[in-house]
Each structure stands twice: as structure tokens, then as C-alpha cells.
Design an enzyme around this catalytic site. Structure first.
Site, PDB file in Angstrom:
ATOM      1  NE  ARG A  33       7.176  18.416  -0.789  1.00  0.00           N
ATOM      2  CZ  ARG A  33       8.891  18.247  -0.546  1.00  0.00           C
ATOM      3  NH1 ARG A  33       9.145  18.113   0.576  1.00  0.00           N
ATOM      4  NH2 ARG A  33       9.293  19.349  -1.184  1.00  0.00           N
ATOM      5  CB  ILE A  35      -1.585  13.236   3.980  1.00  0.00           C
ATOM      6  CG1 ILE A  35      -2.181  13.622   3.428  1.00  0.00           C
ATOM      7  CG2 ILE A  35      -2.050  12.491   4.950  1.00  0.00           C
ATOM      8  CD1 ILE A  35      -3.596  12.970   2.445  1.00  0.00           C
ATOM      9  CB  VAL A 101       1.112   3.296   6.790  1.00  0.00           C
ATOM     10  CG1 VAL A 101       0.652   2.521   5.768  1.00  0.00           C
ATOM     11  CG2 VAL A 101      -0.048   4.523   7.451  1.00  0.00           C
ATOM     12  CG  HIS A 105       6.753   4.994   7.141  1.00  0.00           C
ATOM     13  ND1 HIS A 105       5.703   3.955   7.263  1.00  0.00           N
ATOM     14  CD2 HIS A 105       5.957   5.824   7.984  1.00  0.00           C
ATOM     15  CE1 HIS A 105       4.611   3.740   8.400  1.00  0.00           C
ATOM     16  NE2 HIS A 105       4.804   4.817   8.904  1.00  0.00           N
TER      17      HIS A 105
END
Ligand code: 5GP
Length: 121
Positions: A33, A35, A101, A105
């Protein structure tokens, strides 16, 4: 050019140095999940391999990794119950994509109407 920085936050999550709220883990894929969720459902799906971005993963990962990743993403949509009403799957990439990041993803967002895909700048 896809230099992978193994000090990025998702690399630390994969090494168990930072906790995460795991949704599902498979041989090649981890999903957890976000943040800072932007919707009632906000799951991040990441390959375990050192891939920086969507194009890096899609171009360089093995068939097995790519299959595992995509099958896992589909499983998450089922588990999170977003198939009926729909969801948004996005991957921000690089500077223009505003990727924070540098480990590939996929965001799976759902549970509400998501609004326009992009906002005017
Ligand atoms: P990006 O901007 O790279 O597409 O998305 C990065 C996402 O990672 C953001 O939605 C952010 O909230 C999430 N994130 C950043 N650090 C952490 C963390 O330590 N744990 C989790 N679960 N999510 C994080």
C-alpha cells in the site's frame, strides 16, 4: 541508459530495511500500500529485480518476470475489488513523468472516480 540506484526507498523495502504494508508477494513481484494514498485503493506493484522504469522493465526483464508482474497486477485488481467499477493503472517515468522513486512501480488506484488523467500545467 538505466543506471539503478540500490539506495532508493523501494530497494530498501525489498531488502526488508523499511517496513511495508504488503498486499501480495510472489517470486518476482511485491505489492504494497502507498504510504500516502491518493484514493481508497492505492497499491504499488514493483518487480523485485533492479529496474528503474516502465520502459527499462518492459525492455530488459525476463518473460517470467514480466508474466509474473502482470498476473500479480491482475490478481490485485481482483483482491481489491476494483474490476467492476474500474481503476487507474499508471507508471510515472523520469523527469517529465514526475517519477519520485527510481525503481519501476505501477500505481493501481481505485475506489472512487479518478478525474481527468492529467491536469493542465
Ligand atoms: P512516483 O512519484 O515515483 O510515481 O510514486 C512514488 C510513490 O511512492 C508515491 O505515491 C509515494 O507516496 C510512495 N512512497 C514513497 N515512499 C514510500 C514508502 O516508504 N513506503 C510506501 N509504502 N510508499 C512510499
Amino acid at each position: 541508459m538505466h543506471d539503478y540506484d540500490d539506495q532508493n526507498i523501494f530497494a530498501k523495502i525489498l531488502r526488508g530495511e523499511i517496513p511495508n504494508s504488503t498486499v501480495i508477494e510472489t517470486t518476482h513481484t511485491l505489492a504494497f500500500r502507498d504510504i500516502n494514498p491518493q484514493a481508497p485503493v492505492h497499491v504499488l506493484v514493483i518487480p523485485k529485480g533492479p529496474y528503474v522504469s516502465y520502459d527499462h522493465f518492459a525492455g530488459a526483464a525476463s518473460d517470467e518476470e514480466i508474466l509474473d508482474f502482470n498476473r500479480t497486477a491482475a490478481k490485485i485488481c481482483e483482491m481489491e475489488n476494483v474490476q467492476e467499477n474500474g481503476f487507474r493503472a499508471i507508471s510515472n517515468t523520469g523527469t517529465h513523468g514526475m517519477q519520485d522513486v527510481p525503481h519501476y512501480h505501477l500505481h493501481i488506484l481505485g475506489g472512487r472516480v479518478m478525474g481527468p488523467m492529467t491536469v493542465p500545467v
